[in-house]
Design a protein around this motif. Sequence first.
Motif: not given
Length: 190
Positions: A65-66, A89-92, A144-146
């Motif tokens: 999240l951050d 891998t990371r994605i937005p 989702r963390k939010d």
Amino acid sequence: MTEGKELTTWLDKVLTEIEGIEIRRKSSRRLRVDVAADALPALLELLRGRASYVHLSAISCVDWLDDGEFELVYHVWSYEMQSLVSAHTRIPREPGIYISVYDIYTPAAFFERDIHEMYGVFFEGSPDMSKFILTEWDGPPPMRKDFDSEAWVNDHFDWQNYNPEWLQEIIAQGGGIAVRPDEQRFSRKQ
């Protein structure tokens, strides 16, 4: 050199064909590979086709999240090498769209569908992005963390005082809940 060491060296050499990856050997049978999102399909093709990692055992998702990103982790197993590669891998987070690897590993469709349902990541080219667990769910992706599960429950359900006779008897004998959950939590508004 032992056969296992030769296979390890061979795999490390094959993996260098993908530019910009970072390889971390966790053990002789476990490898972590960090790769850019645009290079992940090529890495998976290489692992499946030339290195015998034919079994996709899972795709997992981490919500950073951050950082504003999702981390997708593709766990592939080689029966020949008796080893696991975890490709990270990371994605937005926004827009939360990535490409399906269904054409490389057919079981990916199930994992992609699950990640879509729980995190909201959409996999372009996946055969089915419909809900299959949360079919009656009308809220945001719950992993989702939010996502504030307590706020969602408070907005969608009416609380009722639940105090049946059997619970009253337990309380009379000194048992039961000492502090109500809503009195234990810190208010998010403070």
